[in-house]
Scaffold this motif. Structure first.
Motif, PDB file in Angstrom:
ATOM      1  N   ILE A 218      28.063  26.498  -6.378  1.00 20.77           N
ATOM      2  CA  ILE A 218      28.178  26.178  -4.961  1.00 20.77           C
ATOM      3  C   ILE A 218      27.474  27.256  -4.142  1.00 20.77           C
ATOM      4  O   ILE A 218      27.237  28.357  -4.620  1.00 20.77           O
ATOM      5  N   ASP A 219      27.170  26.915  -2.923  1.00 20.10           N
ATOM      6  CA  ASP A 219      26.701  27.899  -1.959  1.00 20.10           C
ATOM      7  C   ASP A 219      27.943  28.658  -1.505  1.00 20.10           C
ATOM      8  O   ASP A 219      28.884  28.071  -0.960  1.00 20.10           O
ATOM      9  N   TRP A 220      27.962  29.971  -1.735  1.00 20.88           N
ATOM     10  CA  TRP A 220      29.161  30.769  -1.477  1.00 20.88           C
ATOM     11  C   TRP A 220      29.604  30.670  -0.025  1.00 20.88           C
ATOM     12  O   TRP A 220      30.789  30.721   0.291  1.00 20.88           O
ATOM     13  N   ASP A 221      28.666  30.493   0.876  1.00 21.26           N
ATOM     14  CA  ASP A 221      29.011  30.402   2.294  1.00 21.26           C
ATOM     15  C   ASP A 221      29.776  29.128   2.629  1.00 21.26           C
ATOM     16  O   ASP A 221      30.402  29.045   3.680  1.00 21.26           O
ATOM     17  N   THR A 222      29.725  28.121   1.751  1.00 19.25           N
ATOM     18  CA  THR A 222      30.411  26.858   2.029  1.00 19.25           C
ATOM     19  C   THR A 222      31.626  26.655   1.120  1.00 19.25           C
ATOM     20  O   THR A 222      32.130  25.544   1.012  1.00 19.25           O
ATOM     21  N   LYS A 223      32.103  27.735   0.493  1.00 19.08           N
ATOM     22  CA  LYS A 223      33.204  27.598  -0.470  1.00 19.08           C
ATOM     23  C   LYS A 223      34.464  26.981   0.150  1.00 19.08           C
ATOM     24  O   LYS A 223      35.136  26.173  -0.487  1.00 19.08           O
ATOM     25  N   ASP A 224      34.790  27.342   1.393  1.00 15.58           N
ATOM     26  CA  ASP A 224      35.997  26.803   2.020  1.00 15.58           C
ATOM     27  C   ASP A 224      35.865  25.298   2.250  1.00 15.58           C
ATOM     28  O   ASP A 224      36.807  24.540   2.007  1.00 15.58           O
TER      29      ASP A 224
ATOM     30  N   LYS B  63      18.405  56.422  -0.165  1.00 17.58           N
ATOM     31  CA  LYS B  63      17.943  55.384  -1.097  1.00 17.58           C
ATOM     32  C   LYS B  63      18.183  53.983  -0.532  1.00 17.58           C
ATOM     33  O   LYS B  63      19.033  53.766   0.320  1.00 17.58           O
ATOM     34  N   SER B  64      17.442  53.022  -1.058  1.00 19.18           N
ATOM     35  CA  SER B  64      17.631  51.611  -0.727  1.00 19.18           C
ATOM     36  C   SER B  64      18.597  51.003  -1.732  1.00 19.18           C
ATOM     37  O   SER B  64      18.405  51.152  -2.944  1.00 19.18           O
ATOM     38  N   VAL B  65      19.613  50.327  -1.227  1.00 19.24           N
ATOM     39  CA  VAL B  65      20.660  49.758  -2.068  1.00 19.24           C
ATOM     40  C   VAL B  65      20.751  48.263  -1.801  1.00 19.24           C
ATOM     41  O   VAL B  65      20.848  47.838  -0.647  1.00 19.24           O
ATOM     42  N   ALA B  66      20.722  47.469  -2.866  1.00 14.97           N
ATOM     43  CA  ALA B  66      20.847  46.014  -2.746  1.00 14.97           C
ATOM     44  C   ALA B  66      22.296  45.598  -2.938  1.00 14.97           C
ATOM     45  O   ALA B  66      23.063  46.237  -3.672  1.00 14.97           O
ATOM     46  N   VAL B  67      22.658  44.511  -2.272  1.00 14.66           N
ATOM     47  CA  VAL B  67      23.992  43.932  -2.408  1.00 14.66           C
ATOM     48  C   VAL B  67      23.865  42.426  -2.180  1.00 14.66           C
ATOM     49  O   VAL B  67      23.002  41.971  -1.422  1.00 14.66           O
ATOM     50  N   GLN B  68      24.697  41.648  -2.888  1.00 18.25           N
ATOM     51  CA  GLN B  68      24.671  40.197  -2.689  1.00 18.25           C
ATOM     52  C   GLN B  68      25.416  39.851  -1.416  1.00 18.25           C
ATOM     53  O   GLN B  68      26.478  40.408  -1.132  1.00 18.25           O
ATOM     54  N   THR B  69      24.878  38.894  -0.672  1.00 21.03           N
ATOM     55  CA  THR B  69      25.508  38.484   0.569  1.00 21.03           C
ATOM     56  C   THR B  69      26.938  37.993   0.351  1.00 21.03           C
ATOM     57  O   THR B  69      27.231  37.312  -0.636  1.00 21.03           O
ATOM     58  N   ASP B  70      27.813  38.364   1.243  1.00 20.00           N
ATOM     59  CA  ASP B  70      29.219  37.946   1.238  1.00 20.00           C
ATOM     60  C   ASP B  70      29.937  38.303  -0.053  1.00 20.00           C
ATOM     61  O   ASP B  70      30.857  37.617  -0.476  1.00 20.00           O
ATOM     62  N   SER B  71      29.516  39.367  -0.716  1.00 20.74           N
ATOM     63  CA  SER B  71      30.156  39.794  -1.961  1.00 20.74           C
ATOM     64  C   SER B  71      31.225  40.834  -1.667  1.00 20.74           C
ATOM     65  O   SER B  71      31.297  41.407  -0.575  1.00 20.74           O
ATOM     66  N   SER B  72      32.045  41.099  -2.659  1.00 16.49           N
ATOM     67  CA  SER B  72      33.072  42.135  -2.526  1.00 16.49           C
ATOM     68  C   SER B  72      32.439  43.502  -2.333  1.00 16.49           C
ATOM     69  O   SER B  72      32.979  44.351  -1.610  1.00 16.49           O
ATOM     70  N   ALA B  73      31.295  43.731  -2.963  1.00 15.82           N
ATOM     71  CA  ALA B  73      30.622  45.015  -2.797  1.00 15.82           C
ATOM     72  C   ALA B  73      30.133  45.192  -1.364  1.00 15.82           C
ATOM     73  O   ALA B  73      30.255  46.277  -0.784  1.00 15.82           O
TER      74      ALA B  73
ATOM     75  N   ALA C 297      24.802  47.483  -5.613  1.00 13.20           N
ATOM     76  CA  ALA C 297      26.265  47.542  -5.541  1.00 13.20           C
ATOM     77  C   ALA C 297      26.800  46.180  -5.965  1.00 13.20           C
ATOM     78  O   ALA C 297      26.376  45.153  -5.430  1.00 13.20           O
ATOM     79  N   MET C 298      27.722  46.169  -6.962  1.00  9.13           N
ATOM     80  CA  MET C 298      28.175  44.887  -7.502  1.00  9.13           C
ATOM     81  C   MET C 298      29.458  45.032  -8.313  1.00  9.13           C
ATOM     82  O   MET C 298      29.894  46.144  -8.605  1.00  9.13           O
ATOM     83  N   ASP C 299      30.034  43.883  -8.704  1.00 10.11           N
ATOM     84  CA  ASP C 299      31.209  43.858  -9.570  1.00 10.11           C
ATOM     85  C   ASP C 299      30.847  44.411 -10.942  1.00 10.11           C
ATOM     86  O   ASP C 299      29.792  44.079 -11.487  1.00 10.11           O
ATOM     87  N   ILE C 300      31.755  45.187 -11.532  1.00  4.72           N
ATOM     88  CA  ILE C 300      31.474  45.796 -12.831  1.00  4.72           C
ATOM     89  C   ILE C 300      31.290  44.747 -13.927  1.00  4.72           C
ATOM     90  O   ILE C 300      30.433  44.896 -14.796  1.00  4.72           O
ATOM     91  N   GLY C 301      32.081  43.681 -13.890  1.00  6.56           N
ATOM     92  CA  GLY C 301      31.939  42.639 -14.912  1.00  6.56           C
ATOM     93  C   GLY C 301      30.589  41.955 -14.846  1.00  6.56           C
ATOM     94  O   GLY C 301      29.936  41.733 -15.867  1.00  6.56           O
ATOM     95  N   VAL C 302      30.159  41.633 -13.636  1.00 10.49           N
ATOM     96  CA  VAL C 302      28.849  41.014 -13.451  1.00 10.49           C
ATOM     97  C   VAL C 302      27.757  42.006 -13.832  1.00 10.49           C
ATOM     98  O   VAL C 302      26.758  41.652 -14.451  1.00 10.49           O
ATOM     99  N   ALA C 303      27.975  43.273 -13.484  1.00 14.47           N
ATOM    100  CA  ALA C 303      26.986  44.309 -13.820  1.00 14.47           C
ATOM    101  C   ALA C 303      26.786  44.394 -15.330  1.00 14.47           C
ATOM    102  O   ALA C 303      25.645  44.411 -15.809  1.00 14.47           O
ATOM    103  N   LYS C 304      27.872  44.433 -16.081  1.00 18.54           N
ATOM    104  CA  LYS C 304      27.760  44.528 -17.544  1.00 18.54           C
ATOM    105  C   LYS C 304      27.041  43.316 -18.113  1.00 18.54           C
ATOM    106  O   LYS C 304      26.184  43.438 -18.983  1.00 18.54           O
ATOM    107  N   TYR C 305      27.382  42.140 -17.615  1.00 18.14           N
ATOM    108  CA  TYR C 305      26.731  40.924 -18.093  1.00 18.14           C
ATOM    109  C   TYR C 305      25.232  40.954 -17.783  1.00 18.14           C
ATOM    110  O   TYR C 305      24.401  40.665 -18.646  1.00 18.14           O
TER     111      TYR C 305
END
Length: 196
Positions: A13-19, A73-83, A124-132
């Motif tokens: 799904i598009d995370w922005d439309t989850k609700d 430094k430049s840091v990337a993050v996914q939109t609307d993520s916990s990070a 910046a991201m979730d550790i589980g997703v990072a490991k995967y």
């Protein structure tokens, strides 16, 4: 899903439309790294099943080993993520302000392409997703020891859908009791994160 004679249908799904997706019944629940912290009153939740930390991934040869090294430094993050949410908390204001820039991307594939091409220095991201992501890619990456924040994952349902939530919770409880939950955690190398 065989315990309840349900058919599993995985649907991106598009995370922005989850609700909207949940409330319209297009999807029954969100069960993919859905953070309950800060959203406790917005959804009907199962008990949390994973403790998940927000971390930074860097190239192993980057010379970045701590939060202090992220300055400039430049840091990337996914939109609307916990990070992204964690970085915008007051407790992390000084860290965020130390970055050259925060680059918000649509997905982690884009974030890793940016890291690989040196367009950003860290993700910046979730550790589980990072490991995967790290295991599924060619390249040498490191997770910084410093943790941005910790959070808990649970299965989220529309706030009004407590009946389905209760059925799923009972099944999760049964799976913990008979050892199935632990076997799944071992298969996916999540034993350190699982809440028993």
């Amino acid at each position: 899903m065989h315990r309840n004679d349900w058919e599993l249908v995985k649907q991106p799904i598009d995370w922005d439309t989850k609700d909207m997706e949940l409330n319209s019944g297009t999807i029954s629940c969100i069960w993919n790294g859905f953070t309950m912290n800060g959203r406790e009153d917005e959804y009907a939740w199962t008990d949390p099943y994973v403790d998940n930390s927000q971390v930074f991934v860097v190239k192993s040869d980057s010379g970045i080993a701590s939060f202090a090294d992220l300055a400039g430094k430049s840091v990337a993050v996914q939109t609307d993520s916990s990070a992204e949410a964690a970085l915008k908390e007051d407790d992390n204001k000084d860290l965020l302000d130390s970055f050259k820039e925060l680059v918000v991307v649509a997905d982690y594939n884009t974030a890793f392409m940016n890291l690989d091409s040196d367009a950003v220095n860290a993700i910046a991201m979730d550790i589980g997703v990072a490991k995967y992501q790290m295991e599924s890619r060619d390249g040498s990456y490191t997770i910084l020891d410093d943790v941005l924040s910790a959070e808990q994952y649970a299965v989220g349902f529309a706030k009004s859908n407590t009946e389905l939530r209760d059925k799923v919770q009972k099944t999760l409880n049964d799976m913990r009791d008979d050892g199935t939950f632990q076997k799944i955690a071992e298969k996916w190398d999540l034993t350190d994160s699982i809440i028993q």
